[in-house]
Design a protein around this motif. Sequence first.
Motif, short mmCIF file in Angstrom:
data_model
loop_
_atom_site.label_atom_id
_atom_site.label_comp_id
_atom_site.label_asym_id
_atom_site.label_seq_id
_atom_site.Cartn_x
_atom_site.Cartn_y
_atom_site.Cartn_z
N SER A 1 -3.80 -6.07 -6.83
CA SER A 1 -4.05 -4.65 -6.57
C SER A 1 -5.08 -4.14 -7.58
CB SER A 1 -2.77 -3.82 -6.67
OG SER A 1 -2.14 -3.99 -7.93
N ASN B 1 2.78 -4.92 -6.22
CA ASN B 1 2.61 -6.37 -6.25
C ASN B 1 3.94 -7.09 -6.03
OD1 ASN B 1 -0.06 -5.91 -6.78
ND2 ASN B 1 -0.15 -7.06 -8.68
N SER C 1 -8.51 0.19 3.26
CA SER C 1 -9.05 -0.54 2.10
C SER C 1 -10.37 0.05 1.64
CB SER C 1 -9.26 -2.02 2.45
OG SER C 1 -8.04 -2.65 2.71
N THR D 1 -4.50 -3.00 -2.02
CA THR D 1 -3.55 -4.10 -2.19
C THR D 1 -4.03 -5.29 -1.36
OG1 THR D 1 -2.16 -3.20 -0.41
CG2 THR D 1 -1.58 -2.59 -2.67
N MET E 1 1.56 0.05 -9.57
CA MET E 1 0.85 -1.17 -9.21
C MET E 1 1.77 -2.38 -9.34
SD MET E 1 -2.81 -0.45 -11.08
CE MET E 1 -3.60 -1.96 -10.47
N LEU F 1 2.61 1.77 -3.43
CA LEU F 1 1.70 2.24 -4.48
C LEU F 1 1.31 3.70 -4.26
CD1 LEU F 1 -0.06 1.90 -6.93
CD2 LEU F 1 -1.62 0.47 -5.61
N ASP G 1 0.84 -1.20 0.00
CA ASP G 1 0.00 0.00 0.00
C ASP G 1 0.88 1.25 0.00
OD1 ASP G 1 -1.21 2.31 1.37
OD2 ASP G 1 -2.97 1.06 1.66
N TYR H 1 -7.37 3.01 -4.35
CA TYR H 1 -6.70 1.77 -4.72
C TYR H 1 -6.69 0.83 -3.53
CZ TYR H 1 -2.58 3.45 -2.16
OH TYR H 1 -1.72 3.90 -1.18
#
Length: 558
Positions: A129, A195, A65, A49, A191, A32, A29, A47
């Motif tokens: 993500s 990941n 989230s 993750t 992104m 990103l 997180d 966004y």
Amino acid sequence: MSKPVTDFNDPINLQVMWNRLIFIADQADNVLGKTAFSPIVRENHDYVTVLLDSKGRALAQCTWSIPVFITSLPAAAQKFFLPKFPAGALEEGDVLATNDPEIGTGHLPDVTMITPIFKNGKVVAYAGSIAHLPDIGGAPLHSEASDIFEEGIRFPIVKLLKAGVPNKDVFDIIEASVRLPTEVRGDLESMIAANNVMGRELVKFLDEYGLDDVDGLANAIHTRSEAQTRKAIRAWPNGSYCAEMLLDGYDVDITLKATVVVNDDSVHVDYQGTSPQVLHSINCRTNYRYAHSVYALKCLLDPDTPNNEGCITPITDDAPLGSILNPEQWTAGNSRNLIGHAIPSLIFKALEGVVPDKVMGDSGGAPIWAANCVGRRDDGTQYGSVQNFHGGQGARAEFDGLDTLSFPSNCKVTAIEMFEIAVPALTERKELIADSGGAGKHRGGLGQRVVLRNLGKSPMNIYLASERVRHPCFGVVEGQNGTAGKVLKNGKPQFPKGKVVLKTGERLEVETPGGGGWGRASERAAEFIEQDLAEGLITPQAAKTVYRYKGADAVAAE
């Protein structure tokens, strides 16, 4: 560790390992958010993750989230990504992605990305993500498109990276199709990096605990969470509980209707009776609808149990094909949040008689109000940025609703300073609206008034996404409605879902809705009324006429 951990039922082991998994998702997180190019990702945190197990089931999510994303992502993995690219078809360094609304979150700007995580030559988990890109081509993000083909480029599940090598053809097509290629490419790269962080850290985690995969740990986590959710459902009486609500829609009112069926240790939500799909971009696809159904029930049933695949297993939902909550594939849906964000309030209303102490008044932040500002700077370059505006949260059994809160989306707003860097606009005013929260034993949160002025030499095109202009947010448990929203251009009412063109010096004014109240206004404590008066959150007139507060005349005289 020299000795592998095998006892996943030990509560200490499980808690420590669970916290570590969340930390891994949080690390991604941070990556990103800190490396993203566009304000909507970097500032708004639009966004998520998520770590997935080898079957694509949600294992752990980042702390901050977005509810719709954390449910849509594992659904996309299980239904689409893994069937198209099974583990045997993947190699280390592959990165899969799509923005197909049927697969992901229901609209084109959201890209769903999944990266296989390898250990000892086999796929042991997936890093996932989702991020909202600043542009996806087509008509700028708004509600007026008549089908999905007008809304932007749509790419199927593709390998953005093959064995670690960027797929140049795919990137070239995406960049050639959008207005902001640098920002879009930058967000996609962020992104990918996020990941990769999850993959790297999960392998370290497995090595430290002497594990070859996460499946045993995942099963233990899912089993416990599912059992806890089913236990919470069994505390509710069996039965069918119904509610309906009206929304502004695009040009005609939209009816959402839900029947929540409680059957022993499972819950099903049936949306039979909901309005048909429409020609404009407010249709909600299956994953998006289901995610909000799950979120609402999770809030009511068991908000404290760690969220993962086990929590959603006892919950199902359905909507008639061709309805606004289950539209045909060709339909437009880029502004699907204008309808979907209202689903939790609808479910709360249906269960008002079952768990009155847990339901919340309807929220003015459901949906988010947004202004997508697009145009050319004085030097001829293009700009484009979305600013969010939140209404008041609904009140709860023990607390007033929070002012100007995004619910259920959980998105931030772009800081005014950052927005004014991205867009040639001045935010002249940003203030709370007194009396906008619905009255009750606990008051709904307040909406806000924001005024934007175009400073550029060229016209600014603003594409509006708003709701609750005709139909205000309702209260629960006899709480009163909040105030409806407004959209004005130079002081005159404006169509709240259309395109507004601001010439140099012209102003857009938005007033977001207030949240609904909880409980009878006559039961509100005098000390709360006095505090609201002191802080200017309600006026003396409202204290006198709505709350019947006897000291209002004295306050007004001061």
